[in-house]
Motif scaffolding. Sequence first.
Motif, PDB file in Angstrom:
ATOM      1  N   GLU A   1       1.046  -1.343  -0.333  1.00  0.00           N
ATOM      2  CA  GLU A   1      -0.076  -0.166  -0.565  1.00  0.00           C
ATOM      3  C   GLU A   1       0.992   1.413   0.289  1.00  0.00           C
ATOM      4  OE1 GLU A   1       0.093  -2.441   2.485  1.00  0.00           O
ATOM      5  OE2 GLU A   1       0.877  -1.128   4.558  1.00  0.00           O
ATOM      6  N   GLU A   2       2.083   1.113   0.365  1.00  0.00           N
ATOM      7  CA  GLU A   2       3.119   2.330  -0.058  1.00  0.00           C
ATOM      8  C   GLU A   2       2.776   2.884  -1.138  1.00  0.00           C
ATOM      9  OE1 GLU A   2       4.108   4.240   2.810  1.00  0.00           O
ATOM     10  OE2 GLU A   2       3.547   3.163   4.177  1.00  0.00           O
ATOM     11  N   PHE A   3       3.100   1.953  -2.271  1.00  0.00           N
ATOM     12  CA  PHE A   3       3.564   2.561  -3.940  1.00  0.00           C
ATOM     13  C   PHE A   3       2.492   3.446  -3.950  1.00  0.00           C
ATOM     14  CE2 PHE A   3       6.376  -1.003  -2.686  1.00  0.00           C
ATOM     15  CZ  PHE A   3       7.194  -0.788  -3.521  1.00  0.00           C
TER      16      PHE A   3
ATOM     17  N   ASN B   1       0.689   7.309 -10.310  1.00  0.00           N
ATOM     18  CA  ASN B   1       0.254   5.760 -10.515  1.00  0.00           C
ATOM     19  C   ASN B   1       1.347   5.670 -11.950  1.00  0.00           C
ATOM     20  OD1 ASN B   1      -0.589   6.766 -12.310  1.00  0.00           O
ATOM     21  ND2 ASN B   1      -2.265   7.443 -12.033  1.00  0.00           N
ATOM     22  N   LYS B   2       2.829   6.351 -11.935  1.00  0.00           N
ATOM     23  CA  LYS B   2       3.392   5.907 -12.746  1.00  0.00           C
ATOM     24  C   LYS B   2       4.929   5.459 -12.528  1.00  0.00           C
ATOM     25  CE  LYS B   2       3.028   6.281 -17.277  1.00  0.00           C
ATOM     26  NZ  LYS B   2       3.279   7.873 -18.580  1.00  0.00           N
ATOM     27  N   CYS B   3       5.558   4.849 -12.305  1.00  0.00           N
ATOM     28  CA  CYS B   3       6.913   5.228 -11.899  1.00  0.00           C
ATOM     29  C   CYS B   3       7.890   4.386 -13.005  1.00  0.00           C
ATOM     30  CB  CYS B   3       6.407   3.842 -10.592  1.00  0.00           C
ATOM     31  SG  CYS B   3       8.080   2.537 -10.117  1.00  0.00           S
TER      32      CYS B   3
ATOM     33  N   ILE C   1       8.100  -5.836  -9.166  1.00  0.00           N
ATOM     34  CA  ILE C   1       7.523  -5.685 -10.481  1.00  0.00           C
ATOM     35  C   ILE C   1       6.029  -6.134 -10.262  1.00  0.00           C
ATOM     36  CG2 ILE C   1       7.006  -6.721 -12.696  1.00  0.00           C
ATOM     37  CD1 ILE C   1       9.879  -6.092 -13.271  1.00  0.00           C
ATOM     38  N   ASP C   2       5.887  -7.168  -9.185  1.00  0.00           N
ATOM     39  CA  ASP C   2       4.981  -8.091  -9.432  1.00  0.00           C
ATOM     40  C   ASP C   2       3.857  -7.015  -8.408  1.00  0.00           C
ATOM     41  OD1 ASP C   2       5.945 -10.790  -9.973  1.00  0.00           O
ATOM     42  OD2 ASP C   2       6.332 -11.148  -7.825  1.00  0.00           O
ATOM     43  N   VAL C   3       4.541  -6.203  -7.009  1.00  0.00           N
ATOM     44  CA  VAL C   3       3.244  -5.466  -6.541  1.00  0.00           C
ATOM     45  C   VAL C   3       3.167  -4.431  -7.829  1.00  0.00           C
ATOM     46  CG1 VAL C   3       3.546  -3.466  -4.470  1.00  0.00           C
ATOM     47  CG2 VAL C   3       4.488  -5.928  -4.531  1.00  0.00           C
ATOM     48  N   LEU C   4       3.488  -3.628  -8.157  1.00  0.00           N
ATOM     49  CA  LEU C   4       3.044  -2.968  -9.138  1.00  0.00           C
ATOM     50  C   LEU C   4       2.606  -3.793 -10.468  1.00  0.00           C
ATOM     51  CD1 LEU C   4       6.891  -0.759 -10.423  1.00  0.00           C
ATOM     52  CD2 LEU C   4       4.960  -0.222  -8.539  1.00  0.00           C
TER      53      LEU C   4
ATOM     54  N   GLY D   1       7.061  10.306 -17.745  1.00  0.00           N
ATOM     55  CA  GLY D   1       5.824  11.071 -16.728  1.00  0.00           C
ATOM     56  C   GLY D   1       5.605  10.149 -15.662  1.00  0.00           C
ATOM     57  N   ALA D   2       7.260   9.482 -14.886  1.00  0.00           N
ATOM     58  CA  ALA D   2       6.791   9.266 -14.078  1.00  0.00           C
ATOM     59  C   ALA D   2       6.377   9.531 -12.367  1.00  0.00           C
ATOM     60  CB  ALA D   2       8.220   8.971 -13.436  1.00  0.00           C
ATOM     61  N   ASP D   3       5.995   9.454 -11.841  1.00  0.00           N
ATOM     62  CA  ASP D   3       4.836  10.340 -10.859  1.00  0.00           C
ATOM     63  C   ASP D   3       6.129   9.828  -9.323  1.00  0.00           C
ATOM     64  OD1 ASP D   3       2.559  10.586 -12.024  1.00  0.00           O
ATOM     65  OD2 ASP D   3       1.679   8.927 -11.419  1.00  0.00           O
ATOM     66  N   PHE D   4       7.114   8.854  -9.987  1.00  0.00           N
ATOM     67  CA  PHE D   4       7.603   8.552  -8.305  1.00  0.00           C
ATOM     68  C   PHE D   4       8.866   7.693  -8.888  1.00  0.00           C
ATOM     69  CE2 PHE D   4       6.598   3.978  -7.118  1.00  0.00           C
ATOM     70  CZ  PHE D   4       5.241   4.078  -7.850  1.00  0.00           C
ATOM     71  N   VAL D   5      10.016   7.195  -8.054  1.00  0.00           N
ATOM     72  CA  VAL D   5      11.069   6.686  -7.873  1.00  0.00           C
ATOM     73  C   VAL D   5      11.212   5.667  -7.312  1.00  0.00           C
ATOM     74  CG1 VAL D   5      13.496   7.052  -9.293  1.00  0.00           C
ATOM     75  CG2 VAL D   5      12.265   8.533  -9.326  1.00  0.00           C
TER      76      VAL D   5
END
Length: 366
Positions: A23-25, A30-32, A51-54, A87-91
């Motif tokens: 749930e942290e992600f 929604n783009k990483c 990758i599984d989580v994403l 257009g990543a929202d986070f790294v």
Amino acid sequence: MDFKFRIGTKVIFKKGCVKENKEEFPKYGNKCIIVTGRKSGKASGALDDVIDVLQELKIDYTVFDGVLNNPTLENVKEGGEAAAQFGADFVVGIGGGSPLDAAKAVAVLATNDIEPIDLYKNIYDNAPLPILAIPTTAGTGSEVTPYSILTRKDIKTKKSFANEGIFPKVAFMDARYTESMPYSVTVNTAIDALSHAVEGYMSKRSTELSDVLAKESIQIFGQCIDALVNKEIDFNCREKLLYMSMLAGMVISQTGTTMMHSLGYMLTYFKDVPHGKANGLLMKEYFKFNYEAAKDKVDNIMKLLNLKDVNEFGKVMDKLLSKDIELTEEEYSRYASIAVGQKSMTYNPRSVSEEDLVNVLKRSLT
Ligand code: NAP
Ligand code: FE
């Protein structure tokens, strides 16, 4: 008392923590972009878990796995462009200090149209992307520091930039990800962590609170010496090393480093010596050089490590590291002349001249 203390990172330390805390992600978008090295992400198992989580959470992602050891400005520029284009929202940074530090630079470059050299100006128009950090080595503590250390060809050394905005938002710490490290990387990175705790403790910038963390970190390293020397590194020991490296990262987040790191960067930049090994080769002479200025602290470090004295410490380092570097007279002088100008030198317990650095280098390497 006189101190400031800040760690901008939520630490989640547990075997299996990435999947258990998925749930942290989505909190960060929604783009990483995943920033990692050629092998470390896959070898550690962390990349697959992420990758599984994403995928499960339907977060769109791209992978930049081109981070080099001791990343350069050109290298992070590439990552920054990839992040902006996507257009990543986070790294999400996965790896040792190299990918984690690169992830921090990428986070700034993704939102700011600047050249990598301008990272060092430390004023950015736009906030960096949020960073989630997953260490696969137990050494740099980069998952809890506001530093990114990049290789600078223009000034022929490595140099950090620091910014509160690059404290990772979350550090997922799972010692299983460090099990795939080769023995030499395990040793070198553990010694890097020790060097952070030691330098933070000895630094003129050490504080009451950073000392608590430093002493704990040093003591835990001491508990791992036999396992490291005997190459019997079980999961319990892996957890201890990951924990002590995190504590040491929290220490340098407050104090920075000193002479050992500045001089060690020379061996890494010019001779390709791994970062932790470079510090380890210098550490005994660092203690000797600073002994008169910080006798009580050096003695206390030996006590915490459960070692008799600095010479016994040197014997442990000799068992862990091979002295396989030879420098010419010209190289000794050149390295000393570059290192002496670094700001972190000024926080060393004893003031340092170029000649002192030549002597420390010579005694360490011969
Ligand atoms: P690293 O350069 O990140 O990694 C060293 C090697 O180990 C690489 O080949 C890497 O593979 C491999 N590796 C990493 N984890 C692995 C795993 N679990 N399984 C198998 N192989 C693995 O080493 P590091 O010592 O952690 O980081 C060094 C960098 O951090 C230096 O640039 C140093 O200046 C910096 N640093 C930063 C801080 C800070 O506060 N930010 C503090 C101290 C040092 P890949 O090439 O695939 O990644
Ligand atoms: Fe370091």
